[in-house]
Write a protein that holds these residues in place. Sequence first.
Motif, PDB file in Angstrom:
ATOM      1  N   ILE A  64       0.835  -1.127  -0.152  1.00 25.92           N
ATOM      2  CA  ILE A  64       0.013  -0.108   0.105  1.00 25.92           C
ATOM      3  C   ILE A  64       0.997   1.185   0.144  1.00 25.92           C
ATOM      4  N   HIS A  65       0.469   2.111  -0.772  1.00 27.50           N
ATOM      5  CA  HIS A  65       1.196   3.471  -0.836  1.00 27.50           C
ATOM      6  C   HIS A  65       0.523   4.441   0.133  1.00 27.50           C
ATOM      7  N   ALA A  66       1.160   4.931   1.118  1.00 26.58           N
ATOM      8  CA  ALA A  66       0.562   5.609   2.165  1.00 26.58           C
ATOM      9  C   ALA A  66       0.953   6.910   2.209  1.00 26.58           C
ATOM     10  N   GLY A  67       1.637   7.529   0.876  1.00 26.08           N
ATOM     11  CA  GLY A  67       1.889   8.665   1.074  1.00 26.08           C
ATOM     12  C   GLY A  67       1.098   9.773  -0.120  1.00 26.08           C
ATOM     13  N   ASP A  68       1.566  11.086  -0.445  1.00 33.27           N
ATOM     14  CA  ASP A  68       1.069  11.645  -1.647  1.00 33.27           C
ATOM     15  C   ASP A  68       1.755  11.010  -2.644  1.00 33.27           C
ATOM     16  N   GLY A  69       1.105  10.922  -3.910  1.00 32.19           N
ATOM     17  CA  GLY A  69       1.747  10.388  -5.032  1.00 32.19           C
ATOM     18  C   GLY A  69       2.588  11.448  -5.941  1.00 32.19           C
ATOM     19  N   HIS A  70       3.298  12.085  -5.194  1.00 33.91           N
ATOM     20  CA  HIS A  70       4.013  13.249  -6.022  1.00 33.91           C
ATOM     21  C   HIS A  70       5.439  13.128  -5.608  1.00 33.91           C
ATOM     22  N   ASP A  95      -5.094   7.314   5.908  1.00 40.52           N
ATOM     23  CA  ASP A  95      -5.908   6.637   6.681  1.00 40.52           C
ATOM     24  C   ASP A  95      -6.540   5.498   5.937  1.00 40.52           C
ATOM     25  N   VAL A  96      -7.085   5.889   4.831  1.00 44.95           N
ATOM     26  CA  VAL A  96      -7.506   4.623   3.854  1.00 44.95           C
ATOM     27  C   VAL A  96      -6.365   3.529   3.757  1.00 44.95           C
ATOM     28  N   ALA A  97      -5.118   4.084   3.502  1.00 49.20           N
ATOM     29  CA  ALA A  97      -4.162   3.127   3.093  1.00 49.20           C
ATOM     30  C   ALA A  97      -4.012   2.275   4.626  1.00 49.20           C
ATOM     31  N   MET A  98      -4.099   2.744   5.793  1.00 44.51           N
ATOM     32  CA  MET A  98      -3.880   1.726   6.668  1.00 44.51           C
ATOM     33  C   MET A  98      -5.084   0.956   7.195  1.00 44.51           C
ATOM     34  N   ARG A  99      -6.360   1.640   6.784  1.00 51.52           N
ATOM     35  CA  ARG A  99      -7.209   0.787   6.934  1.00 51.52           C
ATOM     36  C   ARG A  99      -7.254  -0.177   5.918  1.00 51.52           C
ATOM     37  N   ALA A 100      -6.909  -0.134   4.864  1.00 51.47           N
ATOM     38  CA  ALA A 100      -6.840  -1.419   3.661  1.00 51.47           C
ATOM     39  C   ALA A 100      -5.820  -2.464   4.233  1.00 51.47           C
ATOM     40  N   ARG A 101      -4.811  -1.949   4.791  1.00 49.06           N
ATOM     41  CA  ARG A 101      -3.912  -2.696   5.398  1.00 49.06           C
ATOM     42  C   ARG A 101      -4.202  -3.738   6.307  1.00 49.06           C
ATOM     43  N   MET A 128      -6.873  12.150 -13.872  1.00 49.92           N
ATOM     44  CA  MET A 128      -7.146  13.323 -14.393  1.00 49.92           C
ATOM     45  C   MET A 128      -8.289  13.787 -15.072  1.00 49.92           C
ATOM     46  N   VAL A 129      -8.726  12.614 -15.745  1.00 48.48           N
ATOM     47  CA  VAL A 129     -10.038  12.736 -16.434  1.00 48.48           C
ATOM     48  C   VAL A 129     -11.376  12.766 -15.523  1.00 48.48           C
ATOM     49  N   ALA A 130     -11.360  11.564 -14.657  1.00 47.84           N
ATOM     50  CA  ALA A 130     -12.514  11.391 -13.717  1.00 47.84           C
ATOM     51  C   ALA A 130     -12.474  12.397 -12.551  1.00 47.84           C
ATOM     52  N   VAL A 131     -11.427  12.926 -12.087  1.00 50.26           N
ATOM     53  CA  VAL A 131     -11.458  13.812 -11.072  1.00 50.26           C
ATOM     54  C   VAL A 131     -10.534  14.885 -11.647  1.00 50.26           C
ATOM     55  N   PRO A 132     -10.973  15.738 -12.347  1.00 49.79           N
ATOM     56  CA  PRO A 132      -9.957  16.896 -12.806  1.00 49.79           C
ATOM     57  C   PRO A 132      -9.708  17.864 -11.830  1.00 49.79           C
ATOM     58  N   GLY A 133     -10.489  17.920 -10.903  1.00 51.20           N
ATOM     59  CA  GLY A 133     -10.209  19.093  -9.718  1.00 51.20           C
ATOM     60  C   GLY A 133      -9.162  18.491  -8.796  1.00 51.20           C
ATOM     61  N   ALA A 134      -8.785  17.304  -8.808  1.00 50.68           N
ATOM     62  CA  ALA A 134      -7.816  16.565  -8.115  1.00 50.68           C
ATOM     63  C   ALA A 134      -8.184  16.870  -6.560  1.00 50.68           C
ATOM     64  N   ASP A 135      -9.284  16.548  -6.254  1.00 48.63           N
ATOM     65  CA  ASP A 135      -9.986  16.947  -4.913  1.00 48.63           C
ATOM     66  C   ASP A 135     -10.422  15.778  -4.034  1.00 48.63           C
ATOM     67  N   ILE A 136     -10.193  14.565  -4.652  1.00 43.74           N
ATOM     68  CA  ILE A 136     -10.615  13.433  -3.810  1.00 43.74           C
ATOM     69  C   ILE A 136      -9.340  12.678  -3.461  1.00 43.74           C
ATOM     70  N   PRO A 137      -9.002  12.474  -2.201  1.00 41.66           N
ATOM     71  CA  PRO A 137      -7.739  11.701  -1.726  1.00 41.66           C
ATOM     72  C   PRO A 137      -7.627  10.500  -2.418  1.00 41.66           C
ATOM     73  N   LEU A 138      -6.584   9.839  -2.595  1.00 43.54           N
ATOM     74  CA  LEU A 138      -6.281   8.319  -3.237  1.00 43.54           C
ATOM     75  C   LEU A 138      -5.229   7.784  -2.491  1.00 43.54           C
ATOM     76  N   ALA A 139      -5.181   6.605  -2.114  1.00 40.86           N
ATOM     77  CA  ALA A 139      -4.296   5.654  -1.870  1.00 40.86           C
ATOM     78  C   ALA A 139      -4.183   4.599  -3.012  1.00 40.86           C
ATOM     79  N   GLN A 140      -3.017   4.115  -3.263  1.00 36.55           N
ATOM     80  CA  GLN A 140      -2.811   3.213  -4.394  1.00 36.55           C
ATOM     81  C   GLN A 140      -2.491   1.835  -3.666  1.00 36.55           C
ATOM     82  N   LEU A 141      -2.804   0.763  -4.235  1.00 41.99           N
ATOM     83  CA  LEU A 141      -2.511  -0.796  -3.818  1.00 41.99           C
ATOM     84  C   LEU A 141      -1.770  -1.403  -4.951  1.00 41.99           C
ATOM     85  N   SER A 142      -0.772  -2.024  -4.500  1.00 42.46           N
ATOM     86  CA  SER A 142      -0.002  -2.653  -5.600  1.00 42.46           C
ATOM     87  C   SER A 142      -0.758  -4.032  -6.088  1.00 42.46           C
TER      88      SER A 142
END
Length: 266
Positions: A64-70, A95-101, A128-142
Motif C-alpha cells: 500500500i502506498h501511504a503517502g502523496d503520489g508526488h 488513513d485509507v491506506a492503513m485501514r486497507a492494510r 485526471m479525466v475522472a477527477v479533474p479537480g484533484a480533490d478526492i484523496p487517493l491511496a494506491q495498492l499494488s
Amino acid sequence: MTLPTLFIPHGGGPCFFMDPEGGPPDPMWQPMQAYLAGLIGSLAERPRAILLVSGHWEAAQVTIHAGDGHPLLYDYGGFPEHTYRLRWDAPGAPDVAMRARALIEGAGFPVGVETARGWDHGVFIPMMVAVPGADIPLAQLSLRRDLDPAAHIAIGRALAPLRDEGVLIVGSGMSFHNMRAFGPQVTPVADAWDAALSEAVTDPDPVRRAERLTAWEDLAQARFAHPRAEHLLPLMVALGAGGADPARCDYRDHVMGWTVSGYRFG
C-alpha cells in the motif's frame, strides 16, 4: 450508502492529453475519455477517498502506498515532451491506506507499506479525466507479482468494508492488453475474448463468477488477449470487493483494433 466497485480502462500512455494546447484527444479515445469523465457523477454519492489498484505496480507482496503520489511516475516512453509535465495533485489518503492494510492482513495476507513511490500512469491518467479537480484523496495498492487470480479476488473481498466507509475501490487496467497485436485484423479475436470475459464477469451467481475469473485462462482467446495478466488482475480485486452484488459491463468500445470493456459491481 455502499459504493460500487469499478474496473476501468486507463487507455494507452497519456492518450487523452497528447495535445499540448489541451484540446480533445484523437477521436479513437474520446468515448473512453467520456466514460471516465462521467464516473464520479454516476455514483449515488461522491466518495470521500479512492483506493486504486493499477496494472502498473507489482510487488512481491501486496503493498500500500501511504503517502502523496508526488512527483508522478511517468512510466511511459516515446510521447511528446509536455506529457512528462502532466500534473494530478490530489492528496494522499494515509488513513485509507492503513485501514486497507489492516483489512488485508486480517484476511491472512502480508502487506508492505511505502510512501516514496509516485503514482504511475495507471493512476494519474484516468484520474485526471475522472477527477479533474484533484480533490478526492487517493491511496494506491499494488498487485502481487505472482498475479495469482484467486489471491487477488480474496484481497478484494477483504477490502469490501471500505465500500461502506465512503471509499471507492477502483481497478485500473485494460480488459485487452496484447502490445504485439493491433489493427482491424485483431478485432474478431478481441471480440471473442471480450464476449467470454463479459459473460464470466456478469455471471449472476457470485460464487461461479469468482470461479470463472480464477480460471480466466480457460476463456476463449485468453492468452492472446493477455500474454501477461497484469492489466487484467485489477479486475479480480474489483470483483472480489464487489461480493455478491450484481455486475454489469459499464463500458465497451474499440481502440487500436482492441475490444475494451469496463465493469461495475453494485
